[in-house]
Scaffold this motif. Structure first.
Motif, PDB file in Angstrom:
ATOM      1  N   PRO A 228       2.403   2.675  10.543  1.00  0.00           N
ATOM      2  CA  PRO A 228       2.804   3.302   9.276  1.00  0.00           C
ATOM      3  C   PRO A 228       1.792   4.318   8.753  1.00  0.00           C
ATOM      4  O   PRO A 228       2.170   5.368   8.228  1.00  0.00           O
ATOM      5  CB  PRO A 228       2.949   2.106   8.321  1.00  0.00           C
ATOM      6  CG  PRO A 228       3.297   0.963   9.214  1.00  0.00           C
ATOM      7  CD  PRO A 228       2.540   1.199  10.486  1.00  0.00           C
ATOM      8  N   GLU A 229       0.508   4.012   8.911  1.00  0.00           N
ATOM      9  CA  GLU A 229      -0.516   4.923   8.390  1.00  0.00           C
ATOM     10  C   GLU A 229      -0.641   6.194   9.225  1.00  0.00           C
ATOM     11  O   GLU A 229      -1.337   7.141   8.817  1.00  0.00           O
ATOM     12  CB  GLU A 229      -1.869   4.225   8.307  1.00  0.00           C
ATOM     13  CG  GLU A 229      -2.412   3.712   9.616  1.00  0.00           C
ATOM     14  CD  GLU A 229      -1.987   2.276   9.925  1.00  0.00           C
ATOM     15  OE1 GLU A 229      -2.672   1.641  10.748  1.00  0.00           O
ATOM     16  OE2 GLU A 229      -0.990   1.806   9.338  1.00  0.00           O
ATOM     17  N   ASP A 294      -5.022   6.971  -2.936  1.00  0.00           N
ATOM     18  CA  ASP A 294      -5.018   5.582  -3.380  1.00  0.00           C
ATOM     19  C   ASP A 294      -3.592   5.087  -3.589  1.00  0.00           C
ATOM     20  O   ASP A 294      -3.270   3.929  -3.308  1.00  0.00           O
ATOM     21  CB  ASP A 294      -5.804   5.433  -4.688  1.00  0.00           C
ATOM     22  CG  ASP A 294      -7.269   5.802  -4.544  1.00  0.00           C
ATOM     23  OD1 ASP A 294      -7.810   5.652  -3.425  1.00  0.00           O
ATOM     24  OD2 ASP A 294      -7.875   6.231  -5.538  1.00  0.00           O
ATOM     25  N   TYR A 295      -2.736   5.961  -4.086  1.00  0.00           N
ATOM     26  CA  TYR A 295      -1.361   5.576  -4.384  1.00  0.00           C
ATOM     27  C   TYR A 295      -0.457   5.648  -3.146  1.00  0.00           C
ATOM     28  O   TYR A 295       0.386   4.766  -2.927  1.00  0.00           O
ATOM     29  CB  TYR A 295      -0.770   6.492  -5.461  1.00  0.00           C
ATOM     30  CG  TYR A 295      -1.523   6.487  -6.761  1.00  0.00           C
ATOM     31  CD1 TYR A 295      -1.964   5.305  -7.340  1.00  0.00           C
ATOM     32  CD2 TYR A 295      -1.810   7.686  -7.416  1.00  0.00           C
ATOM     33  CE1 TYR A 295      -2.658   5.312  -8.549  1.00  0.00           C
ATOM     34  CE2 TYR A 295      -2.497   7.708  -8.616  1.00  0.00           C
ATOM     35  CZ  TYR A 295      -2.927   6.517  -9.179  1.00  0.00           C
ATOM     36  OH  TYR A 295      -3.616   6.535 -10.366  1.00  0.00           O
ATOM     37  N   PHE A 296      -0.597   6.721  -2.360  1.00  0.00           N
ATOM     38  CA  PHE A 296       0.378   7.026  -1.316  1.00  0.00           C
ATOM     39  C   PHE A 296      -0.135   6.790   0.106  1.00  0.00           C
ATOM     40  O   PHE A 296       0.610   6.967   1.061  1.00  0.00           O
ATOM     41  CB  PHE A 296       0.825   8.491  -1.442  1.00  0.00           C
ATOM     42  CG  PHE A 296       1.325   8.844  -2.813  1.00  0.00           C
ATOM     43  CD1 PHE A 296       2.489   8.282  -3.297  1.00  0.00           C
ATOM     44  CD2 PHE A 296       0.635   9.742  -3.614  1.00  0.00           C
ATOM     45  CE1 PHE A 296       2.972   8.603  -4.560  1.00  0.00           C
ATOM     46  CE2 PHE A 296       1.103  10.073  -4.881  1.00  0.00           C
ATOM     47  CZ  PHE A 296       2.264   9.503  -5.356  1.00  0.00           C
ATOM     48  N   GLY A 297      -1.394   6.410   0.247  1.00  0.00           N
ATOM     49  CA  GLY A 297      -1.996   6.303   1.571  1.00  0.00           C
ATOM     50  C   GLY A 297      -2.581   7.637   2.004  1.00  0.00           C
ATOM     51  O   GLY A 297      -2.321   8.686   1.400  1.00  0.00           O
ATOM     52  N   ASP A 298      -3.398   7.610   3.031  1.00  0.00           N
ATOM     53  CA  ASP A 298      -3.996   8.852   3.521  1.00  0.00           C
ATOM     54  C   ASP A 298      -2.903   9.736   4.112  1.00  0.00           C
ATOM     55  O   ASP A 298      -2.001   9.267   4.797  1.00  0.00           O
ATOM     56  CB  ASP A 298      -5.055   8.535   4.568  1.00  0.00           C
ATOM     57  CG  ASP A 298      -6.251   7.841   3.946  1.00  0.00           C
ATOM     58  OD1 ASP A 298      -7.150   8.539   3.461  1.00  0.00           O
ATOM     59  OD2 ASP A 298      -6.253   6.589   3.922  1.00  0.00           O
ATOM     60  N   TYR A 299      -3.013  11.036   3.844  1.00  0.00           N
ATOM     61  CA  TYR A 299      -1.930  11.949   4.183  1.00  0.00           C
ATOM     62  C   TYR A 299      -2.484  13.243   4.732  1.00  0.00           C
ATOM     63  O   TYR A 299      -3.703  13.423   4.850  1.00  0.00           O
ATOM     64  CB  TYR A 299      -1.010  12.169   2.980  1.00  0.00           C
ATOM     65  CG  TYR A 299      -1.667  12.744   1.745  1.00  0.00           C
ATOM     66  CD1 TYR A 299      -1.377  14.038   1.334  1.00  0.00           C
ATOM     67  CD2 TYR A 299      -2.546  11.997   0.961  1.00  0.00           C
ATOM     68  CE1 TYR A 299      -1.947  14.573   0.197  1.00  0.00           C
ATOM     69  CE2 TYR A 299      -3.124  12.518  -0.174  1.00  0.00           C
ATOM     70  CZ  TYR A 299      -2.831  13.807  -0.560  1.00  0.00           C
ATOM     71  OH  TYR A 299      -3.402  14.348  -1.695  1.00  0.00           O
ATOM     72  N   PRO A 339      -9.516   6.761   6.998  1.00  0.00           N
ATOM     73  CA  PRO A 339      -9.824   5.776   8.042  1.00  0.00           C
ATOM     74  C   PRO A 339      -9.595   6.354   9.439  1.00  0.00           C
ATOM     75  O   PRO A 339      -8.823   7.298   9.627  1.00  0.00           O
ATOM     76  CB  PRO A 339      -8.820   4.642   7.770  1.00  0.00           C
ATOM     77  CG  PRO A 339      -8.304   4.874   6.386  1.00  0.00           C
ATOM     78  CD  PRO A 339      -8.363   6.359   6.182  1.00  0.00           C
ATOM     79  N   ALA A 340     -10.254   5.764  10.418  1.00  0.00           N
ATOM     80  CA  ALA A 340     -10.008   6.138  11.807  1.00  0.00           C
ATOM     81  C   ALA A 340      -8.564   5.818  12.156  1.00  0.00           C
ATOM     82  O   ALA A 340      -8.001   4.825  11.711  1.00  0.00           O
ATOM     83  CB  ALA A 340     -10.965   5.377  12.718  1.00  0.00           C
ATOM     84  N   GLY A 341      -7.964   6.678  12.952  1.00  0.00           N
ATOM     85  CA  GLY A 341      -6.587   6.455  13.366  1.00  0.00           C
ATOM     86  C   GLY A 341      -5.568   7.227  12.573  1.00  0.00           C
ATOM     87  O   GLY A 341      -4.414   7.355  13.005  1.00  0.00           O
ATOM     88  N   VAL A 342      -5.953   7.750  11.408  1.00  0.00           N
ATOM     89  CA  VAL A 342      -5.043   8.591  10.633  1.00  0.00           C
ATOM     90  C   VAL A 342      -5.086   9.998  11.228  1.00  0.00           C
ATOM     91  O   VAL A 342      -6.153  10.610  11.310  1.00  0.00           O
ATOM     92  CB  VAL A 342      -5.438   8.629   9.142  1.00  0.00           C
ATOM     93  CG1 VAL A 342      -4.571   9.622   8.378  1.00  0.00           C
ATOM     94  CG2 VAL A 342      -5.305   7.235   8.534  1.00  0.00           C
ATOM     95  N   PRO A 343      -3.960  10.547  11.657  1.00  0.00           N
ATOM     96  CA  PRO A 343      -3.974  11.829  12.371  1.00  0.00           C
ATOM     97  C   PRO A 343      -4.278  13.011  11.463  1.00  0.00           C
ATOM     98  O   PRO A 343      -4.076  12.948  10.236  1.00  0.00           O
ATOM     99  CB  PRO A 343      -2.557  11.930  12.944  1.00  0.00           C
ATOM    100  CG  PRO A 343      -1.720  11.104  12.019  1.00  0.00           C
ATOM    101  CD  PRO A 343      -2.603   9.975  11.563  1.00  0.00           C
ATOM    102  N   ASP A 344      -4.759  14.090  12.078  1.00  0.00           N
ATOM    103  CA  ASP A 344      -4.921  15.354  11.371  1.00  0.00           C
ATOM    104  C   ASP A 344      -3.556  15.960  11.074  1.00  0.00           C
ATOM    105  O   ASP A 344      -2.537  15.547  11.640  1.00  0.00           O
ATOM    106  CB  ASP A 344      -5.716  16.343  12.230  1.00  0.00           C
ATOM    107  CG  ASP A 344      -7.153  15.924  12.423  1.00  0.00           C
ATOM    108  OD1 ASP A 344      -7.673  15.160  11.589  1.00  0.00           O
ATOM    109  OD2 ASP A 344      -7.762  16.362  13.430  1.00  0.00           O
TER     110      ASP A 344
END
Length: 369
Positions: A228-229, A294-299, A339-344
Protein backbone atom coordinates in the motif's frame (compact mmCIF):
# COMPACT_ATOMS: atom_id res chain seq x y z
CA UNK A 1 9.10 13.96 -4.48
CA UNK A 2 7.87 16.30 -7.19
CA UNK A 3 6.61 19.79 -6.42
CA UNK A 4 4.74 22.01 -8.82
CA UNK A 5 2.02 24.48 -9.71
CA UNK A 6 -1.41 23.77 -11.11
CA UNK A 7 -3.99 26.09 -12.60
CA UNK A 8 -7.63 25.91 -13.62
CA UNK A 9 -7.21 29.00 -15.82
CA UNK A 10 -10.09 31.04 -14.44
CA UNK A 11 -10.67 34.64 -15.49
CA UNK A 12 -11.74 36.33 -12.25
CA UNK A 13 -12.13 39.97 -11.29
CA UNK A 14 -9.61 41.34 -8.80
CA UNK A 15 -11.85 42.39 -5.88
CA UNK A 16 -9.36 44.99 -4.66
CA UNK A 17 -9.46 47.19 -7.77
CA UNK A 18 -12.26 45.81 -9.96
CA UNK A 19 -10.01 44.90 -12.90
CA UNK A 20 -10.48 41.71 -14.90
CA UNK A 21 -7.81 40.36 -17.27
CA UNK A 22 -8.74 39.71 -20.88
CA UNK A 23 -8.76 36.14 -22.10
CA UNK A 24 -5.67 36.94 -24.16
CA UNK A 25 -3.86 38.28 -21.10
CA UNK A 26 -4.86 35.30 -18.99
CA UNK A 27 -3.65 32.75 -21.55
CA UNK A 28 -0.33 34.58 -21.89
CA UNK A 29 -0.14 34.71 -18.09
CA UNK A 30 -0.34 30.93 -17.88
CA UNK A 31 2.70 30.63 -20.14
CA UNK A 32 4.58 33.07 -17.92
CA UNK A 33 3.59 31.04 -14.84
CA UNK A 34 4.90 27.83 -16.40
CA UNK A 35 8.23 29.45 -17.20
CA UNK A 36 8.48 30.84 -13.66
CA UNK A 37 7.70 27.37 -12.32
CA UNK A 38 10.79 26.02 -14.06
CA UNK A 39 12.90 29.06 -13.17
CA UNK A 40 12.48 28.61 -9.40
CA UNK A 41 13.30 24.90 -9.50
CA UNK A 42 9.87 23.32 -9.31
CA UNK A 43 9.20 20.08 -11.18
CA UNK A 44 5.68 20.16 -12.64
CA UNK A 45 3.23 22.58 -14.23
CA UNK A 46 -0.33 21.30 -14.65
CA UNK A 47 -3.21 22.89 -16.52
CA UNK A 48 -6.89 22.05 -16.18
CA UNK A 49 -9.39 21.54 -18.98
CA UNK A 50 -12.62 23.51 -18.80
CA UNK A 51 -15.07 24.31 -21.58
CA UNK A 52 -17.29 26.84 -19.84
CA UNK A 53 -16.76 30.46 -18.82
CA UNK A 54 -14.89 31.91 -17.01
CA UNK A 55 -12.10 29.47 -17.93
CA UNK A 56 -9.62 29.69 -20.83
CA UNK A 57 -8.05 26.22 -20.56
CA UNK A 58 -10.13 24.56 -23.27
CA UNK A 59 -7.15 23.08 -25.15
CA UNK A 60 -4.46 21.84 -22.75
CA UNK A 61 -2.41 20.10 -25.45
CA UNK A 62 -2.09 23.33 -27.44
CA UNK A 63 -1.12 25.22 -24.30
CA UNK A 64 1.37 22.64 -23.09
CA UNK A 65 3.02 22.18 -26.47
CA UNK A 66 3.67 25.93 -26.60
CA UNK A 67 5.03 25.88 -23.05
CA UNK A 68 7.20 22.83 -23.68
CA UNK A 69 8.88 24.63 -26.58
CA UNK A 70 9.96 27.39 -24.18
CA UNK A 71 11.18 25.21 -21.30
CA UNK A 72 13.76 22.49 -20.85
CA UNK A 73 13.14 20.53 -17.68
CA UNK A 74 9.70 20.66 -16.09
CA UNK A 75 7.03 18.03 -16.64
CA UNK A 76 3.69 19.17 -18.01
CA UNK A 77 0.46 17.59 -16.88
CA UNK A 78 -3.24 18.07 -17.23
CA UNK A 79 -5.20 18.92 -14.09
CA UNK A 80 -7.48 17.46 -15.38
CA UNK A 81 -8.25 16.25 -18.91
CA UNK A 82 -11.83 15.07 -19.09
CA UNK A 83 -11.96 11.33 -19.78
CA UNK A 84 -15.75 11.53 -20.17
CA UNK A 85 -16.03 14.12 -22.96
CA UNK A 86 -12.75 13.56 -24.81
CA UNK A 87 -12.73 10.76 -27.36
CA UNK A 88 -10.13 8.15 -26.33
CA UNK A 89 -8.72 8.04 -29.87
CA UNK A 90 -8.00 11.78 -29.77
CA UNK A 91 -6.52 11.47 -26.29
CA UNK A 92 -4.21 8.69 -27.46
CA UNK A 93 -3.10 10.67 -30.53
CA UNK A 94 -2.84 14.13 -28.99
CA UNK A 95 -0.85 13.11 -25.92
CA UNK A 96 1.46 10.86 -27.90
CA UNK A 97 2.30 13.81 -30.15
CA UNK A 98 2.86 16.01 -27.11
CA UNK A 99 5.00 13.30 -25.54
CA UNK A 100 7.27 13.27 -28.62
CA UNK A 101 7.45 17.06 -28.84
CA UNK A 102 8.38 17.42 -25.17
CA UNK A 103 10.83 14.47 -25.10
CA UNK A 104 8.69 12.67 -22.56
CA UNK A 105 7.92 15.64 -20.33
CA UNK A 106 4.18 15.06 -20.22
CA UNK A 107 1.73 13.27 -17.94
CA UNK A 108 -1.98 12.80 -18.38
CA UNK A 109 -4.17 13.42 -15.35
CA UNK A 110 -7.70 12.25 -16.05
CA UNK A 111 -10.99 13.07 -14.35
CA UNK A 112 -14.72 13.00 -14.90
CA UNK A 113 -15.21 16.79 -14.92
CA UNK A 114 -17.63 18.46 -12.54
CA UNK A 115 -19.71 20.68 -14.85
CA UNK A 116 -22.80 18.74 -15.89
CA UNK A 117 -23.78 20.94 -18.88
CA UNK A 118 -20.45 20.21 -20.58
CA UNK A 119 -21.43 16.59 -21.16
CA UNK A 120 -24.30 17.46 -23.52
CA UNK A 121 -22.05 19.83 -25.49
CA UNK A 122 -19.99 16.78 -26.44
CA UNK A 123 -22.92 14.44 -26.93
CA UNK A 124 -22.65 12.62 -23.62
CA UNK A 125 -24.97 11.95 -20.69
CA UNK A 126 -23.74 13.21 -17.29
CA UNK A 127 -25.68 10.46 -15.51
CA UNK A 128 -23.37 7.91 -17.18
CA UNK A 129 -20.18 9.66 -16.07
CA UNK A 130 -18.67 6.76 -14.15
CA UNK A 131 -19.47 4.27 -16.93
CA UNK A 132 -17.96 6.64 -19.49
CA UNK A 133 -14.84 7.01 -17.37
CA UNK A 134 -14.26 3.26 -17.13
CA UNK A 135 -14.98 2.43 -20.77
CA UNK A 136 -13.07 5.35 -22.25
CA UNK A 137 -10.02 4.62 -20.16
CA UNK A 138 -10.08 0.94 -21.03
CA UNK A 139 -9.96 1.92 -24.69
CA UNK A 140 -7.25 4.52 -24.18
CA UNK A 141 -5.02 1.96 -22.49
CA UNK A 142 -5.48 -0.50 -25.32
CA UNK A 143 -4.75 2.16 -27.95
CA UNK A 144 -1.41 2.86 -26.27
CA UNK A 145 -0.52 -0.70 -25.29
CA UNK A 146 -1.54 -2.53 -28.49
CA UNK A 147 -0.41 -1.78 -32.03
CA UNK A 148 -3.68 -2.95 -33.60
CA UNK A 149 -6.99 -2.62 -31.77
CA UNK A 150 -10.41 -4.13 -32.37
CA UNK A 151 -12.95 -2.51 -30.09
CA UNK A 152 -16.67 -2.38 -29.50
CA UNK A 153 -18.22 -0.57 -26.55
CA UNK A 154 -21.34 1.30 -25.51
CA UNK A 155 -20.38 4.93 -26.01
CA UNK A 156 -18.56 5.22 -29.34
CA UNK A 157 -18.46 3.63 -32.76
CA UNK A 158 -16.51 0.34 -33.07
CA UNK A 159 -12.88 0.17 -34.16
CA UNK A 160 -11.59 -2.51 -36.52
CA UNK A 161 -7.87 -3.02 -37.05
CA UNK A 162 -7.14 0.50 -35.78
CA UNK A 163 -3.64 1.78 -34.98
CA UNK A 164 -3.24 5.02 -33.02
CA UNK A 165 -0.33 7.07 -34.29
CA UNK A 166 2.21 8.16 -33.39
CA UNK A 167 3.06 5.28 -31.10
CA UNK A 168 4.11 6.30 -27.56
CA UNK A 169 7.65 7.61 -27.17
CA UNK A 170 10.11 4.74 -26.55
CA UNK A 171 7.13 2.41 -26.44
CA UNK A 172 6.06 3.78 -23.04
CA UNK A 173 2.87 5.89 -22.84
CA UNK A 174 2.60 9.03 -20.74
CA UNK A 175 2.25 8.49 -17.00
CA UNK A 176 -1.44 8.49 -16.11
CA UNK A 177 -2.91 9.91 -12.91
CA UNK A 178 -6.59 9.60 -12.05
CA UNK A 179 -7.98 12.58 -10.16
CA UNK A 180 -11.05 12.57 -7.98
CA UNK A 181 -12.59 14.59 -5.19
CA UNK A 182 -15.35 12.17 -4.23
CA UNK A 183 -15.62 9.08 -6.46
CA UNK A 184 -14.26 5.75 -5.15
CA UNK A 185 -14.75 4.16 -8.59
CA UNK A 186 -11.98 6.43 -9.90
CA UNK A 187 -9.65 5.30 -7.11
CA UNK A 188 -10.53 1.70 -7.99
CA UNK A 189 -9.70 2.31 -11.66
CA UNK A 190 -6.32 3.81 -10.78
CA UNK A 191 -5.54 0.92 -8.47
CA UNK A 192 -6.54 -1.74 -11.03
CA UNK A 193 -4.12 -0.40 -13.66
CA UNK A 194 -1.38 0.52 -11.20
CA UNK A 195 -1.67 4.19 -12.19
CA UNK A 196 -1.21 7.25 -10.00
CA UNK A 197 -4.05 8.69 -7.93
CA UNK A 198 -4.31 12.46 -7.44
CA UNK A 199 -6.51 13.73 -4.61
CA UNK A 200 -7.13 17.41 -5.21
CA UNK A 201 -7.78 18.03 -1.55
CA UNK A 202 -8.25 21.79 -1.70
CA UNK A 203 -11.87 22.14 -0.61
CA UNK A 204 -13.01 19.31 1.63
CA UNK A 205 -11.70 18.35 5.10
CA UNK A 206 -8.77 15.97 5.17
CA UNK A 207 -10.80 13.10 6.64
CA UNK A 208 -12.65 12.72 3.34
CA UNK A 209 -9.42 12.34 1.37
CA UNK A 210 -7.85 10.06 3.95
CA UNK A 211 -10.63 7.56 3.24
CA UNK A 212 -10.25 7.86 -0.56
CA UNK A 213 -6.45 7.58 -0.53
CA UNK A 214 -6.43 4.67 1.91
CA UNK A 215 -8.98 2.88 -0.28
CA UNK A 216 -6.77 3.43 -3.34
CA UNK A 217 -3.69 2.16 -1.52
CA UNK A 218 -5.48 -0.98 -0.34
CA UNK A 219 -6.83 -1.76 -3.81
CA UNK A 220 -3.43 -1.05 -5.40
CA UNK A 221 -1.95 -3.76 -3.20
CA UNK A 222 -4.92 -6.05 -3.84
CA UNK A 223 -4.20 -6.00 -7.58
CA UNK A 224 -0.59 -7.01 -6.98
CA UNK A 225 1.24 -3.79 -7.84
CA UNK A 226 3.10 -3.58 -4.54
CA UNK A 227 2.55 -2.71 -0.91
CA UNK A 228 0.00 0.00 0.00
CA UNK A 229 2.77 2.47 0.82
CA UNK A 230 4.21 1.97 -2.68
CA UNK A 231 1.09 3.30 -4.41
CA UNK A 232 1.64 6.50 -6.39
CA UNK A 233 -0.20 9.42 -4.77
CA UNK A 234 -0.40 13.12 -5.60
CA UNK A 235 -2.02 15.92 -3.62
CA UNK A 236 -3.29 19.40 -4.30
CA UNK A 237 -2.84 22.42 -2.06
CA UNK A 238 -3.26 26.18 -1.94
CA UNK A 239 -1.01 28.88 -0.54
CA UNK A 240 -0.67 32.62 -0.05
CA UNK A 241 2.44 33.79 1.80
CA UNK A 242 3.82 36.92 3.38
CA UNK A 243 6.77 37.29 5.74
CA UNK A 244 4.33 37.29 8.65
CA UNK A 245 0.96 35.60 8.96
CA UNK A 246 -0.95 38.76 9.91
CA UNK A 247 -0.09 40.46 6.62
CA UNK A 248 -0.91 37.30 4.69
CA UNK A 249 -4.38 36.98 6.24
CA UNK A 250 -5.13 40.68 5.80
CA UNK A 251 -4.04 40.83 2.15
CA UNK A 252 -5.60 37.53 1.03
CA UNK A 253 -8.95 38.01 2.80
CA UNK A 254 -10.68 40.09 0.09
CA UNK A 255 -9.67 37.52 -2.54
CA UNK A 256 -10.95 34.66 -0.42
CA UNK A 257 -14.18 36.38 0.56
CA UNK A 258 -15.10 37.21 -3.03
CA UNK A 259 -13.77 34.17 -4.90
CA UNK A 260 -16.52 32.40 -6.91
CA UNK A 261 -15.22 28.97 -5.90
CA UNK A 262 -15.36 29.40 -2.12
CA UNK A 263 -16.38 32.95 -1.29
CA UNK A 264 -19.33 33.67 0.97
CA UNK A 265 -18.91 30.30 2.68
CA UNK A 266 -16.74 29.39 5.69
CA UNK A 267 -14.53 32.10 7.11
CA UNK A 268 -10.92 32.28 6.01
CA UNK A 269 -9.86 31.15 9.46
CA UNK A 270 -12.16 28.11 9.41
CA UNK A 271 -11.17 27.20 5.87
CA UNK A 272 -7.44 27.27 6.59
CA UNK A 273 -7.99 25.20 9.73
CA UNK A 274 -10.03 22.52 7.94
CA UNK A 275 -8.35 22.27 4.52
CA UNK A 276 -4.80 22.36 3.09
CA UNK A 277 -5.04 26.09 2.33
CA UNK A 278 -2.08 27.89 3.92
CA UNK A 279 -2.33 31.65 4.41
CA UNK A 280 0.65 32.69 6.47
CA UNK A 281 4.39 32.89 6.72
CA UNK A 282 6.89 30.70 4.85
CA UNK A 283 7.53 28.73 8.04
CA UNK A 284 3.82 28.09 8.49
CA UNK A 285 3.65 26.94 4.88
CA UNK A 286 6.52 24.50 5.42
CA UNK A 287 5.06 23.13 8.63
CA UNK A 288 1.56 22.64 7.24
CA UNK A 289 2.76 21.04 4.01
CA UNK A 290 4.87 18.56 5.96
CA UNK A 291 1.78 17.41 7.87
CA UNK A 292 0.21 16.11 4.64
CA UNK A 293 2.33 12.95 4.81
CA UNK A 294 1.17 12.43 8.40
CA UNK A 295 -2.43 12.30 7.21
CA UNK A 296 -2.14 10.63 3.79
CA UNK A 297 1.10 8.63 3.96
CA UNK A 298 4.28 9.36 2.06
CA UNK A 299 3.51 10.42 -1.48
CA UNK A 300 5.13 11.41 -4.77
CA UNK A 301 3.70 14.69 -6.05
CA UNK A 302 2.54 17.94 -4.46
CA UNK A 303 0.94 20.65 -6.61
CA UNK A 304 -0.11 24.10 -5.41
CA UNK A 305 -2.80 26.43 -6.72
CA UNK A 306 -1.69 30.06 -6.55
CA UNK A 307 -3.24 31.90 -9.53
CA UNK A 308 -6.90 31.92 -8.51
CA UNK A 309 -9.49 34.25 -6.98
CA UNK A 310 -8.46 37.22 -9.12
CA UNK A 311 -4.91 37.54 -7.80
CA UNK A 312 -2.90 39.82 -10.13
CA UNK A 313 -0.19 38.21 -12.21
CA UNK A 314 2.60 40.08 -10.41
CA UNK A 315 1.45 38.59 -7.12
CA UNK A 316 1.13 35.10 -8.59
CA UNK A 317 4.73 35.20 -9.78
CA UNK A 318 5.81 36.50 -6.38
CA UNK A 319 4.08 33.57 -4.69
CA UNK A 320 5.92 31.14 -6.94
CA UNK A 321 9.19 32.86 -6.06
CA UNK A 322 8.38 32.40 -2.37
CA UNK A 323 7.62 28.71 -2.91
CA UNK A 324 10.96 28.44 -4.69
CA UNK A 325 12.72 29.95 -1.67
CA UNK A 326 11.38 27.30 0.71
CA UNK A 327 11.61 24.45 -1.82
CA UNK A 328 15.06 23.21 -0.67
CA UNK A 329 13.73 22.89 2.89
CA UNK A 330 10.63 21.03 1.74
CA UNK A 331 12.70 18.63 -0.36
CA UNK A 332 15.13 17.97 2.49
CA UNK A 333 12.43 17.41 5.11
CA UNK A 334 10.27 15.16 2.96
CA UNK A 335 13.27 13.09 1.91
CA UNK A 336 14.43 12.70 5.52
CA UNK A 337 10.98 11.51 6.61
CA UNK A 338 10.38 9.11 3.73
CA UNK A 339 10.73 5.45 4.73
CA UNK A 340 12.75 3.02 2.65
CA UNK A 341 10.64 1.30 0.03
CA UNK A 342 8.49 4.31 -0.86
CA UNK A 343 9.11 4.92 -4.58
CA UNK A 344 10.22 8.16 -6.19
CA UNK A 345 7.85 10.09 -8.41
CA UNK A 346 7.68 8.31 -11.78
CA UNK A 347 9.30 9.95 -14.79
CA UNK A 348 9.45 8.91 -18.42
CA UNK A 349 13.08 7.85 -18.01
CA UNK A 350 12.38 5.78 -14.89
CA UNK A 351 9.39 4.09 -16.52
CA UNK A 352 11.41 3.19 -19.63
CA UNK A 353 14.14 1.75 -17.38
CA UNK A 354 11.55 -0.26 -15.41
CA UNK A 355 10.08 -1.62 -18.63
CA UNK A 356 13.52 -2.64 -19.90
CA UNK A 357 14.41 -4.30 -16.60
CA UNK A 358 11.15 -6.26 -16.60
CA UNK A 359 11.76 -7.42 -20.17
CA UNK A 360 15.32 -8.46 -19.35
CA UNK A 361 14.14 -10.44 -16.32
CA UNK A 362 11.47 -12.15 -18.41
CA UNK A 363 14.08 -13.11 -21.03
CA UNK A 364 16.37 -14.51 -18.34
CA UNK A 365 13.54 -16.63 -16.96
CA UNK A 366 12.81 -18.02 -20.41
CA UNK A 367 16.48 -18.95 -20.86
CA UNK A 368 16.55 -20.69 -17.46
CA UNK A 369 13.36 -22.56 -18.32
Amino acid sequence: MQFGIFTVGDVTQDPTDGTTPTENARIKALVEIAKKTEEVGLDVFASGQQHNPPFVTTSPTTLMAYMAAQTERIVFSTAIAQITTNDPVRLAEDYSVLQHLSDGRVDLMLGRGNSAPVYSWFGQDPTRAVELTVENYQLLRRLWDEDVVDWEGRFRTPLRGFTATPRPLDGVPPMVWHASIRTPEVAELAAYYGDGYFANNIFWPKEHYIRLINFYRQRYAHYGHGEPEQAIVGLGGQVFMRKNSQDAMREFRPYFDNAPVYGHGPSLEDFTAQTPLTVGSPQEFIEKTLTFADYFGDYQRQLFLVDHAGLPQKEVLHQIDMIGEVLPTLRKEFEARRPAGVPDAPTHASRVAARDAAQAESSDEEVRA
